[in-house]
Design a protein around this motif. Sequence first.
Motif, mmCIF file in Angstrom:
data_model
loop_
_atom_site.group_PDB
_atom_site.id
_atom_site.type_symbol
_atom_site.label_atom_id
_atom_site.label_comp_id
_atom_site.label_asym_id
_atom_site.label_seq_id
_atom_site.Cartn_x
_atom_site.Cartn_y
_atom_site.Cartn_z
ATOM 1 N N GLY A 1 -6.999 0.066 -2.416
ATOM 2 C CA GLY A 1 -6.174 -0.174 -3.659
ATOM 3 C C GLY A 1 -5.792 -1.248 -3.830
ATOM 4 O O GLY A 1 -7.107 -1.762 -4.801
ATOM 5 N N THR A 2 -5.608 -2.615 -3.541
ATOM 6 C CA THR A 2 -5.343 -4.190 -3.538
ATOM 7 C C THR A 2 -6.161 -5.062 -3.503
ATOM 8 O O THR A 2 -7.087 -5.888 -4.403
ATOM 9 C CB THR A 2 -4.099 -4.759 -3.703
ATOM 10 O OG1 THR A 2 -3.898 -3.989 -2.397
ATOM 11 C CG2 THR A 2 -2.676 -4.230 -4.593
ATOM 12 N N ILE B 1 -6.729 2.363 -10.006
ATOM 13 C CA ILE B 1 -6.125 2.245 -9.127
ATOM 14 C C ILE B 1 -4.683 1.118 -8.508
ATOM 15 O O ILE B 1 -4.647 1.236 -7.400
ATOM 16 C CB ILE B 1 -7.040 2.659 -7.791
ATOM 17 C CG1 ILE B 1 -8.433 3.783 -8.508
ATOM 18 C CG2 ILE B 1 -7.089 2.707 -6.634
ATOM 19 C CD1 ILE B 1 -9.458 4.068 -7.626
ATOM 20 N N TYR C 1 -1.780 1.825 -9.406
ATOM 21 C CA TYR C 1 -0.759 2.417 -9.219
ATOM 22 C C TYR C 1 -0.729 2.744 -8.402
ATOM 23 O O TYR C 1 0.859 2.779 -7.225
ATOM 24 C CB TYR C 1 -2.337 4.033 -8.936
ATOM 25 C CG TYR C 1 -1.304 4.512 -8.630
ATOM 26 C CD1 TYR C 1 -0.910 5.882 -9.457
ATOM 27 C CD2 TYR C 1 -1.873 5.720 -7.672
ATOM 28 C CE1 TYR C 1 -0.591 6.949 -8.927
ATOM 29 C CE2 TYR C 1 -1.079 6.789 -6.734
ATOM 30 C CZ TYR C 1 -0.733 7.635 -8.316
ATOM 31 O OH TYR C 1 -0.366 8.905 -7.037
ATOM 32 N N GLN C 2 -1.480 1.464 -6.725
ATOM 33 C CA GLN C 2 -0.679 1.485 -5.629
ATOM 34 C C GLN C 2 0.875 -0.092 -5.636
ATOM 35 O O GLN C 2 1.721 0.568 -4.612
ATOM 36 C CB GLN C 2 -2.074 0.561 -5.106
ATOM 37 C CG GLN C 2 -3.239 1.508 -4.428
ATOM 38 C CD GLN C 2 -2.928 2.005 -3.700
ATOM 39 O OE1 GLN C 2 -2.204 2.226 -2.968
ATOM 40 N NE2 GLN C 2 -3.700 3.204 -3.611
ATOM 41 N N ILE D 1 -0.209 9.622 -2.323
ATOM 42 C CA ILE D 1 -1.151 9.380 -2.819
ATOM 43 C C ILE D 1 -1.404 11.072 -2.750
ATOM 44 O O ILE D 1 -2.033 11.676 -3.432
ATOM 45 C CB ILE D 1 -2.521 9.117 -1.357
ATOM 46 C CG1 ILE D 1 -2.236 7.798 -2.193
ATOM 47 C CG2 ILE D 1 -4.153 9.146 -2.916
ATOM 48 C CD1 ILE D 1 -3.054 6.709 -1.408
ATOM 49 N N ARG E 1 0.817 -0.897 -0.053
ATOM 50 C CA ARG E 1 -0.085 -0.218 -0.172
ATOM 51 C C ARG E 1 0.643 1.109 -0.018
ATOM 52 O O ARG E 1 1.858 1.539 0.413
ATOM 53 C CB ARG E 1 -0.379 0.591 1.648
ATOM 54 C CG ARG E 1 -1.894 1.405 1.177
ATOM 55 C CD ARG E 1 -2.953 1.304 2.854
ATOM 56 N NE ARG E 1 -3.791 2.651 3.003
ATOM 57 C CZ ARG E 1 -4.724 2.284 3.658
ATOM 58 N NH1 ARG E 1 -4.417 1.326 4.992
ATOM 59 N NH2 ARG E 1 -4.731 3.680 3.705
ATOM 60 N N ARG E 2 0.591 2.505 -1.065
ATOM 61 C CA ARG E 2 0.788 3.829 -1.230
ATOM 62 C C ARG E 2 1.418 4.134 0.650
ATOM 63 O O ARG E 2 0.047 4.502 0.632
ATOM 64 C CB ARG E 2 0.627 4.210 -2.321
ATOM 65 C CG ARG E 2 1.840 5.279 -3.115
ATOM 66 C CD ARG E 2 1.687 5.546 -3.618
ATOM 67 N NE ARG E 2 2.339 4.828 -4.675
ATOM 68 C CZ ARG E 2 2.417 5.126 -5.916
ATOM 69 N NH1 ARG E 2 1.296 5.957 -6.983
ATOM 70 N NH2 ARG E 2 2.597 3.907 -6.913
#
Length: 387
Positions: free
Chosen positions: A241-242, A295, A298-299, A8, A2-3
Amino acid sequence: MRRSETNIYNNNRIEVVDVLRGFALLGIFLRHFISRFDYSYGTHAHNRFLSKIDRFIEAADYHFLLDKTYPIFALLFGFSMFLVEKSSGEKSPTRSFQRLLSLIPFACLNAIFFPDGDILGLYVMVGLIVLLFVKLPSKWLPYIAVFFLLQPLIWIQMVINFFDGNFSIISYNSSSYIKDVESTIANGTILDIIWTNLTKGQIGNFLWALEVGRISQTIGLILLGFYLGKSGRFEVFIGRGTRNLRYLIIPFLIIIGSMMFGKYALETPVAKEVTLLLSNWSGLSFAFIYIILIIFIYQIFPAHYFSPLRFYGRMSLTNYISQSIIGGILFAPFALNGAAYLSTTSIVVLFTIVTVGQILFSKYWLNKNHYGPLELYWRRMSLYSFK
């Protein structure tokens, strides 16, 4: 993985929203280029191999782009309306109203070069309707959004047809306006073309949007985007996210169901209405699949991989209008008339060149300025006081 929160958010912007907007714009622009900005039905290369590539591109466009990236842009427009309300505080109703009205000059400029495909004028009218709904309690908004996404006018027309009714509530003769526009573009003077594009072109585009359910869908999506922002659910969704991949099952089931059910509806009295419904819902499902996947991606990848889309999305108004101008010059009969002789493959090459140029310009401009050129004027116009 997780970013972190700091990656973000950047200067109060949700970076992945700019990435999503940039992706949506790319899809919309590629669709516009392949359709020759509605100036022609197109032509294929004489070479057999290149002709097969043309047909492959057109098939991919139909299955993966047509009406499938536009909903992302509409949803994010609603989210932007929420951000305007949030940043304006007590002045939000006036600011949001002025912001929509300030979009009219840009809509007129865009309509001159792309009369049958302008969405900015549609956003003004739909946005004013949405401003009335957002005054209601927030808990009502998702139900109202779903009501519009379910396409109530099409359902009413289906009921009428089942009872052998001859009355139509979703046919507004948009084709006659569009034919008048096409005739004027082919034979009229520059002044005739400008006037027709701004009048019959916009009316025809609005009526077409009403006929195919685009207006109802846009109201629902903008309302949904506003609600997701106001309730904080969009930020929560991005933060997961994921874990959002599990939600892919819903749009996939809708798409598969639409494909299967559509075949059985062709012989019924409501074939046209069912086709419209399934097309709307299938396109919407594709849009949500794209959102979830972007999304997710992107994570797990470094943020700088997405900087081209992020810069592109931040200058959405500038890029949208400039590409319409470029498209008009390239394809219109009163300009270079490329629609008459350019194959689909060569058009995709042109699209790539134009888009890369726009991305490089967006990056250059935003490294020196906080807003794009037209975004800055739009902001100044929406903040202007008439006192």
